[in-house]
Design a protein around this motif. Structure first.
Motif, PDB file in Angstrom:
ATOM      1  N   SER A 152      27.832 -25.345  28.129  1.00 36.03           N
ATOM      2  CA  SER A 152      26.583 -24.794  27.301  1.00 36.03           C
ATOM      3  C   SER A 152      26.793 -25.293  26.148  1.00 36.03           C
ATOM      4  CB  SER A 152      26.517 -23.288  28.148  1.00 36.03           C
ATOM      5  OG  SER A 152      25.767 -21.873  27.685  1.00 36.03           O
ATOM      6  N   ILE A 153      25.343 -25.265  25.943  1.00 35.32           N
ATOM      7  CA  ILE A 153      24.265 -25.375  24.414  1.00 35.32           C
ATOM      8  C   ILE A 153      23.704 -24.000  24.488  1.00 35.32           C
ATOM      9  CG2 ILE A 153      24.121 -27.127  22.401  1.00 35.32           C
ATOM     10  CD1 ILE A 153      25.397 -29.009  23.981  1.00 35.32           C
ATOM     11  N   THR A 154      23.354 -24.048  23.157  1.00 38.47           N
ATOM     12  CA  THR A 154      22.460 -22.861  23.229  1.00 38.47           C
ATOM     13  C   THR A 154      22.193 -22.465  21.549  1.00 38.47           C
ATOM     14  OG1 THR A 154      23.026 -21.264  25.483  1.00 38.47           O
ATOM     15  CG2 THR A 154      20.983 -20.257  23.573  1.00 38.47           C
ATOM     16  N   TYR A 155      20.917 -22.588  21.463  1.00 36.23           N
ATOM     17  CA  TYR A 155      20.665 -22.181  19.976  1.00 36.23           C
ATOM     18  C   TYR A 155      19.680 -21.322  19.489  1.00 36.23           C
ATOM     19  CZ  TYR A 155      18.119 -22.916  14.945  1.00 36.23           C
ATOM     20  OH  TYR A 155      18.468 -23.396  13.970  1.00 36.23           O
ATOM     21  N   GLY A 156      20.355 -20.067  18.602  1.00 37.01           N
ATOM     22  CA  GLY A 156      19.874 -18.720  18.109  1.00 37.01           C
ATOM     23  C   GLY A 156      19.784 -18.726  16.875  1.00 37.01           C
ATOM     24  N   ASN A 157      19.071 -17.563  16.989  1.00 34.79           N
ATOM     25  CA  ASN A 157      18.969 -16.995  15.267  1.00 34.79           C
ATOM     26  C   ASN A 157      20.208 -17.981  13.948  1.00 34.79           C
ATOM     27  OD1 ASN A 157      18.573 -14.625  13.841  1.00 34.79           O
ATOM     28  ND2 ASN A 157      21.068 -13.681  14.284  1.00 34.79           N
ATOM     29  N   GLY A 158      19.784 -18.869  14.573  1.00 28.78           N
ATOM     30  CA  GLY A 158      19.998 -19.779  13.240  1.00 28.78           C
ATOM     31  C   GLY A 158      22.057 -20.807  13.225  1.00 28.78           C
ATOM     32  N   GLN A 159      21.386 -20.348  14.709  1.00 25.46           N
ATOM     33  CA  GLN A 159      23.588 -20.259  15.309  1.00 25.46           C
ATOM     34  C   GLN A 159      23.180 -21.649  16.404  1.00 25.46           C
ATOM     35  OE1 GLN A 159      24.681 -16.773  15.207  1.00 25.46           O
ATOM     36  NE2 GLN A 159      26.565 -17.139  13.504  1.00 25.46           N
ATOM     37  N   TRP A 160      24.195 -21.830  16.423  1.00 18.33           N
ATOM     38  CA  TRP A 160      24.038 -22.920  17.612  1.00 18.33           C
ATOM     39  C   TRP A 160      26.129 -22.140  18.139  1.00 18.33           C
ATOM     40  CZ3 TRP A 160      20.949 -26.871  19.674  1.00 18.33           C
ATOM     41  CH2 TRP A 160      20.352 -27.202  18.907  1.00 18.33           C
TER      42      TRP A 160
ATOM     43  N   TYR B 232      34.685 -20.870  23.345  1.00 15.13           N
ATOM     44  CA  TYR B 232      33.331 -21.212  22.870  1.00 15.13           C
ATOM     45  C   TYR B 232      33.298 -20.882  21.640  1.00 15.13           C
ATOM     46  CZ  TYR B 232      33.006 -16.119  21.327  1.00 15.13           C
ATOM     47  OH  TYR B 232      34.026 -15.137  20.920  1.00 15.13           O
ATOM     48  N   ASN B 233      32.424 -21.923  20.590  1.00 13.93           N
ATOM     49  CA  ASN B 233      32.183 -22.155  18.630  1.00 13.93           C
ATOM     50  C   ASN B 233      30.978 -22.211  18.828  1.00 13.93           C
ATOM     51  OD1 ASN B 233      32.472 -23.211  16.512  1.00 13.93           O
ATOM     52  ND2 ASN B 233      34.032 -24.125  17.099  1.00 13.93           N
ATOM     53  N   ILE B 234      31.149 -20.880  18.165  1.00 11.76           N
ATOM     54  CA  ILE B 234      29.958 -20.330  17.260  1.00 11.76           C
ATOM     55  C   ILE B 234      29.429 -20.627  15.910  1.00 11.76           C
ATOM     56  CG2 ILE B 234      29.972 -18.094  17.001  1.00 11.76           C
ATOM     57  CD1 ILE B 234      26.440 -17.618  17.363  1.00 11.76           C
ATOM     58  N   LYS B 235      28.559 -21.682  15.392  1.00 13.95           N
ATOM     59  CA  LYS B 235      27.871 -21.744  14.511  1.00 13.95           C
ATOM     60  C   LYS B 235      26.877 -22.230  13.475  1.00 13.95           C
ATOM     61  CE  LYS B 235      32.734 -22.725  13.075  1.00 13.95           C
ATOM     62  NZ  LYS B 235      33.784 -22.207  14.253  1.00 13.95           N
ATOM     63  N   ASP B 236      26.860 -22.599  12.356  1.00 16.36           N
ATOM     64  CA  ASP B 236      25.240 -22.831  11.844  1.00 16.36           C
ATOM     65  C   ASP B 236      25.062 -23.975  12.000  1.00 16.36           C
ATOM     66  OD1 ASP B 236      26.896 -22.902   9.441  1.00 16.36           O
ATOM     67  OD2 ASP B 236      26.275 -21.568   8.476  1.00 16.36           O
ATOM     68  N   TYR B 237      26.054 -24.504  12.074  1.00 13.88           N
ATOM     69  CA  TYR B 237      25.542 -26.004  12.893  1.00 13.88           C
ATOM     70  C   TYR B 237      26.905 -26.941  13.750  1.00 13.88           C
ATOM     71  CZ  TYR B 237      30.887 -26.397  11.136  1.00 13.88           C
ATOM     72  OH  TYR B 237      32.354 -26.077  11.343  1.00 13.88           O
ATOM     73  N   PHE B 238      25.626 -27.549  14.138  1.00 13.23           N
ATOM     74  CA  PHE B 238      26.187 -28.539  15.923  1.00 13.23           C
ATOM     75  C   PHE B 238      28.074 -28.868  15.663  1.00 13.23           C
ATOM     76  CE2 PHE B 238      26.926 -31.262  19.277  1.00 13.23           C
ATOM     77  CZ  PHE B 238      26.124 -29.823  20.370  1.00 13.23           C
ATOM     78  N   PRO B 239      29.226 -27.957  16.452  1.00 14.84           N
ATOM     79  CA  PRO B 239      30.328 -28.408  16.243  1.00 14.84           C
ATOM     80  C   PRO B 239      30.764 -29.630  16.869  1.00 14.84           C
ATOM     81  CG  PRO B 239      29.725 -26.443  18.363  1.00 14.84           C
ATOM     82  CD  PRO B 239      28.359 -26.995  17.538  1.00 14.84           C
ATOM     83  N   ALA B 240      30.698 -30.747  16.094  1.00 11.99           N
ATOM     84  CA  ALA B 240      31.175 -32.238  16.658  1.00 11.99           C
ATOM     85  C   ALA B 240      32.579 -32.160  16.423  1.00 11.99           C
ATOM     86  CB  ALA B 240      29.798 -33.483  16.531  1.00 11.99           C
ATOM     87  N   ASP B 241      33.179 -32.366  15.914  1.00 11.97           N
ATOM     88  CA  ASP B 241      34.239 -32.375  15.996  1.00 11.97           C
ATOM     89  C   ASP B 241      35.270 -31.244  16.949  1.00 11.97           C
ATOM     90  OD1 ASP B 241      33.711 -34.123  13.846  1.00 11.97           O
ATOM     91  OD2 ASP B 241      33.945 -32.977  12.121  1.00 11.97           O
TER      92      ASP B 241
END
Length: 682
Positions: free
Chosen positions: A270-278, A247-256
């Motif tokens: 799975s892709i989820t957005y919450g609390n300013g993080q993807w 998994y990768n959790i970042k404040d931007y979408f981790p396209a790379d």
């Protein structure tokens, strides 16, 4: 010795191989000319097996099938087993393709079979050819029979798809298959038949990295994730076919990062957005062959339709930070898909689509709208969608524990086979009242040449019928005549004392030497009731199997079965072989209703002998008589969940004869035996 001459030896020099009493499953894999083939073998016995093959051709899945027969060989220092494939057909995909059946050669080293080598029939016809090595040949147990596993080899329309699925006891538990939080409401989808064993959830204000790592170590994988009411909700499940996960959790979408993982055969699950993080979860072992996603400020209708035309299906959908992310995957084993956008929960539409075999695969409440994705090909047996303002912890726990108090929102599937069986068992329940199975076993366990084999038969017979009586919940009365009690007087006494009720069952089973007099009229053998070669053969030491049959019939039981595993020739010796089997553990998952049909509903009598007049019968000291082993093998197959036709004693007996005949064909030191029987059924 050349490959070509060696292979001719495999096909021409054969002896019998023993088998277990039920189907065994194997999985194998190999690579030829850049294509990876995965095989699933259902093995009943040497002459009754089939192989399903799954492979990709031009990016599309193909399923092929062919029959198999097994043969033991010993020649010029080579010792092993040949599984000979023949008559291949295409089951699914590859309309313009043909498949050439494969031949698997198992060599024996120190008494143990090695991984097989493989060659298909087409290459075998060439002047010069080589074998391919398989990557593995492993026995498969039913706990692996999840939907994603079975549909590699079977289409969901095939009866065996549901039959194999029904053997996985976890398939009827409710498990979370989708979740979402939006517009101040939780939406939880729980499904039956998901293939998931254990499942657990955790809610935390922070993304639960340490908990996920711990669960990975316990072979759990993330299967759902959402963010709601100030908390991350992560669902992790057991018995998932993934090989790895990240998994990768970042404040931007981790396209790379996603592109890097795609290159390593990881796919978005799975892709989820919450609390300013993807939070993006990617898994290896999904069966996907390609994947794409779309970022859009509005729901990407045209993109979805265009990808549907390219055989991609929506496998994940989420909304966050004012953006829609729709993930679409190829080779997802889904067959059709539709969606609904509505300002209110579209219950009527869901029920309408459910009636057409669609099930919920994704649900999102966002931006004042519901988006529900419904899909064909999921093959869940039931489904519930629960909505609640507060997190429905009690409801989830209740469904995990098997509660059926709530009517399903979606339950479009046909009644599962287990439920059908329960109804049948209820109808037959009164048939086992006041029923006793009377078993008389006569086994020559002391005779010097075949005593060991007869003892194997005796133990097998008693054990199998004891189990049958337990399953049928009927009384069991057994008489065993062996050791120094093996004589005509003991048999006469047992038959004299036999007093069955009108609804009872009588089984007489003989294992020992048999013969026929030169002037006898009966087709059935005489039993040699003496445990010493020095005891003379005369009227005081012999008895006709047909005489036993007539005596048993006269006792008035509802169902009689008289079996003789012995020679039917001039006085001789039952031959002995002895090889280890290709088959593995006994994996019979029988249907009780089929067993009831045979034992509780049959009215009449059968006499059954191992050999025709003039023939010997064969066996070995490991597995006993070939007729006895083939009989129980056939009975197990007839009561198996994999059998689709109405249970029949004629099928059990004819298959027993065919299997024993195949085993003895060209057996060193033993002629081929062809059993005989007579049925008098009311």
């Amino acid at each position: 010795m050349s490959n070509k001459s060696f292979l001719s030896v495999l096909f021409l020099v054969v002896v019998s191989i023993t088998t277990s009493f039920s189907q065994t499953y194997f999985e194998t894999q190999w690579k030829t000319e850049g294509i990876t083939y995965t095989g699933f073998c259902v093995y009943f016995n040497d002459d009754d097996a089939f192989m399903r093959i799954n492979f990709l051709k031009n990016g599309s899945p193909v399923i092929a099938e062919y029959k198999c027969s097994g043969k033991q060989f010993k020649e010029k220092g080579y010792d092993g087993y040949l599984l000979d494939g023949k008559d291949a057909i295409i089951i699914q995909g590859g309309k313009d393709e043909a498949y050439s059946a494969d031949n698997f050669v198992f060599f024996k080293e120190d008494g143990v079979y090695t991984k097989p080598q493989i060659i298909d029939d087409q290459r075998l016809e060439k002047e010069d050819f080589t074998f391919d090595n398989v990557s593995y040949w492993n026995e498969v147990t039913s706990d692996k029979f999840t939907k994603s596993y079975i549909r590699q080899f079977f289409t969901e329309e095939e009866p065996l798809y549901r039959s194999l699925l029904s053997t996985n006891v976890q398939e009827e538990n409710y498990r979370i298959t989708a979740c979402n939080y939006g517009d101040d409401n939780w939406a939880i989808v729980m499904s039956q038949g998901s293939g998931i064993d254990g499942q657990t959830t955790l809610r935390d204000a922070n993304y639960p990295k340490e908990w996920i790592k711990k669960k990975w170590d316990e072979n759990y994988y993330i299967t759902s994730c959402t963010y709601g009411d100030g908390e991350w909700m992560v669902v992790m499940s057991e018995s998932i076919d993934y090989e790895n996960q990240a998994y990768n959790i970042k404040d931007y979408f981790p396209a790379d990062w996603i592109k890097e993982k795609w290159a390593l055969d990881f796919y978005i699950t799975s892709i989820t957005y919450g609390n300013g993080q993807w939070a993006v979860v990617m898994s290896k072992g999904t069966d996907y062959t390609n994947q794409a996603y779309k970022k859009s400020e509005t729901f990407p209708v045209e993109y979805i339709r265009a990808k549907w035309d390219e055989d991609y299906y929506v496998t994940n959908i989420t909304y966050g930070d004012g953006l829609w992310y729709v993930t679409m995957s190829k080779n997802s084993w889904l067959s059709n898909q539709t969606y609904k956008k509505a300002s209110e929960y579209p219950e009527d539409w869901i029920l309408e689509k459910a009636a057409d075999d669609y099930l919920i695969s994704n649900v999102v409440q966002a931006d004042g709208e519901w988006v529900v994705i419904m899909t064909k090909g999921l093959q869940y047996t039931g489904q519930l969608l629960h909505r609640e303002a507060s997190y429905p912890e009690a409801w989830i726990s209740e469904k995990w524990n098997g509660s059926e108090s709530e009517s399903p929102v979606v339950n479009n599937q046909p009644v599962p086979e287990e439920e059908e069986e329960e109804q049948i068992l209820e109808d037959l329940d009164d048939l086992n009242e006041n029923v006793t199975l009377h078993l008389i076993v006569v086994a020559n366990t002391l005779i010097s040449d075949i005593g060991e084999s007869c003892e194997v038969d005796e133990n097998k017979i008693v054990k199998e019928f004891d189990i049958i009586c337990d399953e049928l919940q009927i009384d069991f009365n057994k008489v065993v005549i062996d050791d120094k009690n093996f004589n005509k007087s003991s048999v006469d006494n047992a038959l004299y004392k036999l007093s069955p009720g009108s609804n009872d069952i009588v089984v007489f089973f003989y294992s020992g030497h048999g013969f026929r007099w030169s002037n006898q009229a009966s087709r059935y053998p005489f039993m040699s009731l003496r445990y010493s070669d020095y005891t003379p053969i005369n009227s005081t030491t012999t008895m006709s199997l047909e005489e036993v049959y007539n005596t048993v019939k006269s006792k008035g039981a509802r169902f009689n079965l008289v079996i003789g595993d012995c020679c039917n020739s001039d006085i001789g010796v039952t031959q002995r072989g002895g090889e280890v089997s290709l088959s593995g553990k006994n994996q019979n998952q029988g249907k009780l209703a089929r067993l009831q049909e045979l034992f509780l509903k049959t009215k009449g009598s059968y006499i059954f002998a191992a050999a025709s007049p003039g023939e010997t019968s064969c066996g070995n000291a490991i597995d006993g008589g070939y007729l006895t082993s083939s009989f129980f093998q056939s009975l197990s197959q007839e009561t198996s969940f994999m059998s689709q036709d109405t249970p029949s004693w004629e099928t059990v007996i004819n298959r027993s004869i065919k299997t024993a005949s195949y085993k003895t064909n060209n057996l060193n030191g033993c002629s081929q035996q062809n059993g005989i029987y007579k049925a008098e059924v009311k």
